[in-house]
Design an enzyme around this catalytic site. Structure first.
Site, PDB file in Angstrom:
ATOM      1  CE  LYS A  89     -30.574  42.886-124.037  1.00 55.81           C
ATOM      2  NZ  LYS A  89     -31.823  42.708-124.794  1.00 55.81           N
ATOM      3  NE  ARG A 102     -36.507  45.139-129.924  1.00 52.36           N
ATOM      4  CZ  ARG A 102     -36.019  44.817-128.728  1.00 52.36           C
ATOM      5  NH1 ARG A 102     -35.787  45.762-127.818  1.00 52.36           N
ATOM      6  NH2 ARG A 102     -35.779  43.566-128.419  1.00 52.36           N
ATOM      7  CE1 TYR A 138     -21.665  73.523-109.039  1.00 51.08           C
ATOM      8  CE2 TYR A 138     -21.990  71.144-109.043  1.00 51.08           C
ATOM      9  CZ  TYR A 138     -21.182  72.249-109.263  1.00 51.08           C
ATOM     10  OH  TYR A 138     -19.906  72.068-109.713  1.00 51.08           O
TER      11      TYR A 138
HETATM   12  C1  LIG Z   1     -32.701  41.941-124.062  1.00 51.17           C
HETATM   13  C2  LIG Z   1     -33.415  40.808-124.689  1.00 51.17           C
HETATM   14  C3  LIG Z   1     -33.729  39.655-123.950  1.00 51.17           C
HETATM   15  C4  LIG Z   1     -33.593  39.601-122.432  1.00 51.17           C
HETATM   16  O1  LIG Z   1     -34.690  40.295-121.899  1.00 51.17           O
HETATM   17  P1  LIG Z   1     -34.912  40.472-120.316  1.00 51.17           P
HETATM   18  O2  LIG Z   1     -36.163  41.245-120.228  1.00 51.17           O
HETATM   19  O3  LIG Z   1     -33.726  41.255-119.837  1.00 51.17           O
HETATM   20  O4  LIG Z   1     -34.975  39.140-119.705  1.00 51.17           O
HETATM   21  C5  LIG Z   1     -34.235  38.556-124.621  1.00 51.17           C
HETATM   22  N1  LIG Z   1     -34.474  38.611-125.950  1.00 51.17           N
HETATM   23  C6  LIG Z   1     -34.224  39.706-126.697  1.00 51.17           C
HETATM   24  C7  LIG Z   1     -34.520  39.710-128.141  1.00 51.17           C
HETATM   25  C8  LIG Z   1     -33.700  40.852-126.088  1.00 51.17           C
HETATM   26  O5  LIG Z   1     -33.473  41.950-126.826  1.00 51.17           O
END
Ligand SMILES: *Cc1c(COP(=O)(O)O)cnc(C)c1O
Length: 345
Positions: A33, A128, A242
Site C-alpha cells: 500500500k 479501526r 532561516y
Molecule cells: C499496513 C498493514 C499491514 C502491514 O503492516 P506492517 O506493520 O507494515 O507490517 C498489515 N495489515 C493491515 C491491515 C495493514 O493495514
C-alpha cells in the site's frame, strides 16, 4: 544532478521477504500500500513476486488497479478498505479481492458481484476496520456460505511483544474464527515476530520488507544521497539559515545539499540531524528549508559530491526517532523530486 538520488535495493527487499517467510510455516503475502511504502509499488511488487510472493495487499482499489498492470493476471490483489461504493467495476474488471469490513459492504458485494472472490476483515479490538463480534455473529453463516478466500484481523500493539493486547486479540480472533474452513490471517511484521501462535495461514508483512522496525534484522532498502550544491567557509560569529538558529563558533566549512522538507525531510531535523560522508557523520546546522539543508563538513578531509541521509549508517528508524515519528512515516513521506534508481531484483 541537482536532485537527491533515492536508490531502492530490490535485492535487500527480496532478502527481507525471504527472511520473514523463513520465520513461518505458512504463506507470506506482501503489503505494498501507499506506493509500496513510498518506494514504488510496481517495482517493489514485481521484485517480491520474483522472490515468491503470490498475494499482495493494498489500502484502496485504485492502488490495486495500478498493481494489476504491474503484476499481470495471476497475482492475488487484496484491498483492505473492502468494497467501497463506486469501486464495483474496478473490483470486477481487474479481479481485485475486497476485504469486506461492514455488513453494508457485504450486502453490496454479494448483490453487485455474486461469485466474485472476497475476504472478510474482523475487528478483534483495534476498533479501526472490520466486523465486530455481534455483526459477525449475525452474518457469518451467510458470508461463509459464499466461500470467502481469507478471514483476517489486525493487531494494534504487535510492535511491543509484551503488550497484553496481543494475547487479547489472539484470543478474540480464535473466538471469532475457530472451526471455520477459511484461511486465516492475523500477523503483519510485528505479529510474525510474536511467534507461531500468531501466524495462522497467511502473514501480511509490510514495514519489515522495507527495512523498518520491529524487524531489526532487516536489510536497509532505501538509500538517499543528496548532492552538494555549494561549499563555503564561514567565520566564528556568522549565522546560518532561516532564523539565524546556528552560529559558527570556529572557522567552519559548510556544505549546502539539495533536499529539504518538501522532499520529506522533517524540518525538526534542523540543528539535530546528521548526514554522512561514507562512515563519517556530519551535523545538520541551521534550519532545514524547503529545498536545502546545510551541514558542517569542517572535519572532513575531503567533501564528497553527495552526502547520505538514508543508508546503512542511518536507517529510516534513526531518522524517525530524531523526528519524533516512525519509519513508516519517513518512508511514505519521501518526496517526488528524487531521481529514483532501482538496484538488483
Ligand atoms: C499496513 C498493514 C499491514 C502491514 O503492516 P506492517 O506493520 O507494515 O507490517 C498489515 N495489515 C493491515 C491491515 C495493514 O493495514
Amino acid at each position: 544532478m541537482g536532485t537527491g538520488r533515492l536508490t531502492v535495493d530490490l535485492d535487500a527487499l527480496a532478502a527481507n521477504w525471504r527472511a520473514l517467510d523463513g520465520k513461518t510455516a505458512c504463506e507470506t503475502a506482501a503489503v505494498v500500500k501507499a506506493d509500496g511504502y513510498g518506494l514504488g509499488a510496481e517495482k517493489v511488487a514485481r521484485a517480491l513476486a520474483r522472490a515468491g510472493a503470490r498475494r499482495f495487499f493494498v489500502a484502496v482499489a485504485e492502488e490495486g488497479a495500478a498493481l494489476r498492470q504491474a503484476l499481470g493476471p495471476n497475482a492475488e490483489i487484496c484491498v483492505f478498505s473492502g468494497h467501497m461504493r463506486g469501486d464495483t467495476d474496478m473490483i470486477a474488471d481487474l479481479g481485485l479481492v475486497p476485504m469486506i469490513n461492514t455488513v453494508g459492504q457485504l450486502t453490496r458485494h454479494l448483490e453487485a458481484l455474486p461469485g466474485h472472490p472476497f475476504g472478510l476483515q474482523l475487528d478483534t479490538g483495534m476498533n479501526r476496520l472490520g466486523l465486530e463480534l455481534p455483526e459477525w455473529a449475525a452474518v457469518a453463516e451467510l458470508a461463509l456460505s459464499r466461500d470467502p478466500v481469507l478471514v483476517m484481523s489486525h493487531l494494534a500493539c504487535a510492535d511491543d511483544p509484551d503488550h497484553p493486547m496481543n494475547r487479547q486479540q489472539l484470543d478474540q480472533f480464535h473466538l471469532m474464527t475457530d472451526g471455520i474452513a477459511v484461511p486465516r490471517s492475523l500477523a503483519a511484521t510485528g505479529g510474525i515476530l510474536l511467534g507461531p501462535e500468531y501466524h495462522f495461514d497467511v502473514t501480511r508483512p509490510g514495514i519489515g520488507l522495507y527495512g523498518g522496525r520491529p524487524f531489526d534484522a532487516a536489510r536497509p532498502v532505501a538509500h538517499l544521497d543528496l548532492p552538494v550544491i555549494q561549499l563555503r567557509d564561514v567565520e566564528p560569529g556568522e549565522t546560518v539559515g532561516y532564523g539565524n538558529t546556528w552560529t559558527a563558533t570556529r572557522q567552519t566549512r559548510l556544505a549546502t545539499v539539495a533536499a529539504g522538507y518538501a522532499d520529506g525531510i522533517h524540518r525538526i531535523l534542523s540543528n539535530q540531524g546528521r548526514l554522512w560522508a561514507d562512515d563519517r557523520p556530519v551535523p545538520v546546522v541551521g534550519r532545514v528549508s524547503m529545498d536545502l539543508i546545510t551541514a558542517d563538513v569542517t572535519d572532513l578531509a575531503e567533501v564528497p559530491g553527495a552526502l547520505t541521509l538514508l543508508g546503512p549508517q542511518q536507517g529510516v528508524d534513526a531518522i524517525a526517532d530524531l523526528a519524533g515519528t516512525i519509519g513508516y512515516e519517513v518512508l511514505t513521506g519521501l518526496g517526488t523530486r528524487y531521481q529514483r534508481h532501482y538496484h538488483g531484483g
